[in-house]
Design a protein around this motif. Structure first.
Motif, PDB file in Angstrom:
ATOM      1  N   VAL A  70       0.858  -1.182   0.000  1.00 44.79           N
ATOM      2  CA  VAL A  70       0.000   0.000   0.000  1.00 44.79           C
ATOM      3  C   VAL A  70       0.896   1.235   0.000  1.00 44.79           C
ATOM      4  CG1 VAL A  70      -1.808   1.280   1.200  1.00 44.79           C
ATOM      5  CG2 VAL A  70      -1.808  -1.225   1.274  1.00 44.79           C
ATOM      6  N   LYS A  71       0.890   1.941  -1.106  1.00 45.46           N
ATOM      7  CA  LYS A  71       1.679   3.166  -1.207  1.00 45.46           C
ATOM      8  C   LYS A  71       1.009   4.268  -0.397  1.00 45.46           C
ATOM      9  CE  LYS A  71       3.487   2.000  -5.706  1.00 45.46           C
ATOM     10  NZ  LYS A  71       3.517   2.302  -7.115  1.00 45.46           N
ATOM     11  N   LYS A  72       1.789   5.211   0.050  1.00 51.32           N
ATOM     12  CA  LYS A  72       1.288   6.321   0.869  1.00 51.32           C
ATOM     13  C   LYS A  72       0.126   7.039   0.181  1.00 51.32           C
ATOM     14  CE  LYS A  72       2.113   9.134   4.454  1.00 51.32           C
ATOM     15  NZ  LYS A  72       1.587   8.736   5.734  1.00 51.32           N
ATOM     16  N   ASP A  73       0.221   7.228  -1.136  1.00 56.95           N
ATOM     17  CA  ASP A  73      -0.827   7.957  -1.852  1.00 56.95           C
ATOM     18  C   ASP A  73      -2.087   7.123  -2.088  1.00 56.95           C
ATOM     19  OD1 ASP A  73       0.208   6.272  -3.820  1.00 56.95           O
ATOM     20  OD2 ASP A  73       0.157   7.803  -5.379  1.00 56.95           O
ATOM     21  N   LYS A  74      -2.106   5.891  -1.609  1.00 56.86           N
ATOM     22  CA  LYS A  74      -3.293   5.035  -1.711  1.00 56.86           C
ATOM     23  C   LYS A  74      -3.938   4.798  -0.350  1.00 56.86           C
ATOM     24  CE  LYS A  74      -2.856   4.461  -6.106  1.00 56.86           C
ATOM     25  NZ  LYS A  74      -3.678   5.220  -7.012  1.00 56.86           N
ATOM     26  N   GLN A  75      -3.414   5.452   0.672  1.00 55.97           N
ATOM     27  CA  GLN A  75      -3.984   5.327   2.006  1.00 55.97           C
ATOM     28  C   GLN A  75      -5.080   6.371   2.191  1.00 55.97           C
ATOM     29  OE1 GLN A  75      -0.980   5.342   5.077  1.00 55.97           O
ATOM     30  NE2 GLN A  75       0.389   4.078   3.833  1.00 55.97           N
ATOM     31  N   ILE A  76      -6.153   5.955   2.855  1.00 56.68           N
ATOM     32  CA  ILE A  76      -7.289   6.842   3.128  1.00 56.68           C
ATOM     33  C   ILE A  76      -7.427   6.935   4.643  1.00 56.68           C
ATOM     34  CG2 ILE A  76      -9.768   7.191   2.832  1.00 56.68           C
ATOM     35  CD1 ILE A  76      -9.506   5.221   0.385  1.00 56.68           C
ATOM     36  N   HIS A  77      -7.467   8.153   5.152  1.00 57.28           N
ATOM     37  CA  HIS A  77      -7.586   8.367   6.597  1.00 57.28           C
ATOM     38  C   HIS A  77      -9.001   8.840   6.937  1.00 57.28           C
ATOM     39  CE1 HIS A  77      -6.405   9.226  10.695  1.00 57.28           C
ATOM     40  NE2 HIS A  77      -6.981  10.406  10.579  1.00 57.28           N
ATOM     41  N   PHE A  78      -9.724   8.006   7.700  1.00 56.01           N
ATOM     42  CA  PHE A  78     -11.051   8.382   8.184  1.00 56.01           C
ATOM     43  C   PHE A  78     -10.853   9.150   9.485  1.00 56.01           C
ATOM     44  CE2 PHE A  78     -12.277   5.392   5.066  1.00 56.01           C
ATOM     45  CZ  PHE A  78     -13.585   5.675   4.732  1.00 56.01           C
ATOM     46  N   VAL A  79     -11.105  10.432   9.437  1.00 55.64           N
ATOM     47  CA  VAL A  79     -10.835  11.350  10.538  1.00 55.64           C
ATOM     48  C   VAL A  79     -11.431  10.859  11.856  1.00 55.64           C
ATOM     49  CG1 VAL A  79     -11.073  13.730  11.324  1.00 55.64           C
ATOM     50  CG2 VAL A  79     -10.673  13.257   8.904  1.00 55.64           C
ATOM     51  N   ASN A  80     -12.661  10.349  11.822  1.00 57.04           N
ATOM     52  CA  ASN A  80     -13.328   9.868  13.036  1.00 57.04           C
ATOM     53  C   ASN A  80     -13.577   8.359  12.992  1.00 57.04           C
ATOM     54  OD1 ASN A  80     -13.643  12.497  14.213  1.00 57.04           O
ATOM     55  ND2 ASN A  80     -15.189  12.878  12.671  1.00 57.04           N
ATOM     56  N   GLY A  81     -12.817   7.643  12.183  1.00 54.76           N
ATOM     57  CA  GLY A  81     -13.068   6.216  12.014  1.00 54.76           C
ATOM     58  C   GLY A  81     -14.342   6.018  11.220  1.00 54.76           C
ATOM     59  N   ILE A  82     -14.841   4.793  11.214  1.00 55.58           N
ATOM     60  CA  ILE A  82     -16.111   4.538  10.555  1.00 55.58           C
ATOM     61  C   ILE A  82     -17.138   4.154  11.612  1.00 55.58           C
ATOM     62  CG2 ILE A  82     -15.143   3.957   8.301  1.00 55.58           C
ATOM     63  CD1 ILE A  82     -15.431   1.047   8.981  1.00 55.58           C
ATOM     64  N   ILE A  83     -18.397   4.264  11.260  1.00 55.85           N
ATOM     65  CA  ILE A  83     -19.464   4.023  12.223  1.00 55.85           C
ATOM     66  C   ILE A  83     -19.324   2.617  12.824  1.00 55.85           C
ATOM     67  CG2 ILE A  83     -21.972   3.770  12.487  1.00 55.85           C
ATOM     68  CD1 ILE A  83     -22.227   5.972  10.295  1.00 55.85           C
ATOM     69  N   GLY A  84     -19.301   2.577  14.144  1.00 55.87           N
ATOM     70  CA  GLY A  84     -19.151   1.320  14.862  1.00 55.87           C
ATOM     71  C   GLY A  84     -17.705   0.941  15.132  1.00 55.87           C
ATOM     72  N   PHE A  85     -16.766   1.569  14.440  1.00 56.95           N
ATOM     73  CA  PHE A  85     -15.347   1.264  14.596  1.00 56.95           C
ATOM     74  C   PHE A  85     -14.527   2.561  14.589  1.00 56.95           C
ATOM     75  CE2 PHE A  85     -17.474  -2.238  12.480  1.00 56.95           C
ATOM     76  CZ  PHE A  85     -17.108  -3.323  13.265  1.00 56.95           C
ATOM     77  N   PRO A  86     -14.734   3.431  15.571  1.00 58.54           N
ATOM     78  CA  PRO A  86     -14.061   4.735  15.557  1.00 58.54           C
ATOM     79  C   PRO A  86     -12.538   4.649  15.647  1.00 58.54           C
ATOM     80  CG  PRO A  86     -15.135   4.360  17.665  1.00 58.54           C
ATOM     81  CD  PRO A  86     -15.558   3.249  16.751  1.00 58.54           C
ATOM     82  N   GLU A  87     -12.022   3.539  16.185  1.00 57.30           N
ATOM     83  CA  GLU A  87     -10.574   3.409  16.335  1.00 57.30           C
ATOM     84  C   GLU A  87      -9.885   3.020  15.022  1.00 57.30           C
ATOM     85  OE1 GLU A  87     -12.310  -0.584  16.699  1.00 57.30           O
ATOM     86  OE2 GLU A  87     -12.890   1.336  17.548  1.00 57.30           O
ATOM     87  N   MET A  88     -10.644   2.521  14.072  1.00 63.84           N
ATOM     88  CA  MET A  88     -10.062   2.152  12.770  1.00 63.84           C
ATOM     89  C   MET A  88     -10.143   3.356  11.848  1.00 63.84           C
ATOM     90  SD  MET A  88     -11.057  -1.704  11.933  1.00 63.84           S
ATOM     91  CE  MET A  88     -11.531  -2.801  13.250  1.00 63.84           C
ATOM     92  N   GLN A  89      -8.979   3.903  11.544  1.00 63.76           N
ATOM     93  CA  GLN A  89      -8.976   5.140  10.779  1.00 63.76           C
ATOM     94  C   GLN A  89      -8.221   5.066   9.461  1.00 63.76           C
ATOM     95  OE1 GLN A  89      -7.498   7.874  13.804  1.00 63.76           O
ATOM     96  NE2 GLN A  89      -9.598   8.477  14.267  1.00 63.76           N
ATOM     97  N   ASP A  90      -7.345   4.100   9.316  1.00 64.85           N
ATOM     98  CA  ASP A  90      -6.520   4.053   8.109  1.00 64.85           C
ATOM     99  C   ASP A  90      -6.880   2.847   7.249  1.00 64.85           C
ATOM    100  OD1 ASP A  90      -4.982   6.400   8.716  1.00 64.85           O
ATOM    101  OD2 ASP A  90      -4.059   5.231  10.312  1.00 64.85           O
ATOM    102  N   PHE A  91      -7.185   3.138   5.983  1.00 62.53           N
ATOM    103  CA  PHE A  91      -7.678   2.126   5.059  1.00 62.53           C
ATOM    104  C   PHE A  91      -7.048   2.298   3.683  1.00 62.53           C
ATOM    105  CE2 PHE A  91     -10.941   2.495   8.257  1.00 62.53           C
ATOM    106  CZ  PHE A  91     -11.463   1.220   8.385  1.00 62.53           C
TER     107      PHE A  91
END
Length: 152
Positions: free
Chosen positions: A13-34
């Motif tokens: 996963v290249k840096k420019d293909k990483q997506i950061h969810f600022v507040n995580g996703i619903i039900g999983f706030p601790e998971m932020q990087d996808f």
């Protein structure tokens, strides 16, 4: 960076293909990087992709572009909710919806009520809940996808 996943093995996963969810996703706030993982087919990209967690190898959500299903899908989103993503220009805005894959494939559905909004330029994202009553949590898609496949 190498990411170990349950579904795809080890992927790069290249840096420019990483997506950061600022507040995580619903039900999983601790998971932020996808990252988005999609299968290439002879016709191009498959309809369904995977939102793979970089932090948790076992966590991947099937997602798809809602415009494939509903060409006029246009959820109303408060600007305030999108501020953490940076300046939102139409050409940089990417919307995905989660896919629910039940035991019975004919019950396949997407959640139009809680889209994922991605700013492709900043690679920041959020999941929001839209107030629009026209969109449901379980919008059936099996017939739409099978008709689309038959038409190819």
């Amino acid at each position: 960076m190498e990411v170990k996943t349950r579904l795809f093995g080890t992927i790069e996963v290249k840096k420019d293909k990483q997506i950061h969810f600022v507040n995580g996703i619903i039900g999983f706030p601790e998971m932020q990087d996808f990252t988005l993982v999609f299968e290439e087919t002879e016709e191009g990209k498959a309809s369904i992709s995977w939102l793979q967690s970089i932090q948790e190898p076992d966590f991947a959500l099937p997602v798809m572009d809602p415009l494939i299903l509903i060409p006029d899908y246009n959820p109303v989103v408060e600007d305030e909710l999108l501020k953490p993503l940076g300046e939102m220009k139409a050409k940089d805005t990417f919307v995905m919806v989660t896919v629910t894959v039940p035991e019975e494939m004919k019950d396949l559905s997407v959640n139009l009520k809680a889209p994922l909004i991605i700013n492709a330029k900043t690679r920041k994202a959020c999941q929001i809940i839209v107030d629009n009553q026209d969109y449901s949590v379980k919008y059936p898609i099996y017939d739409i996808l099978t008709e689309e496949k038959a038409g190819e």
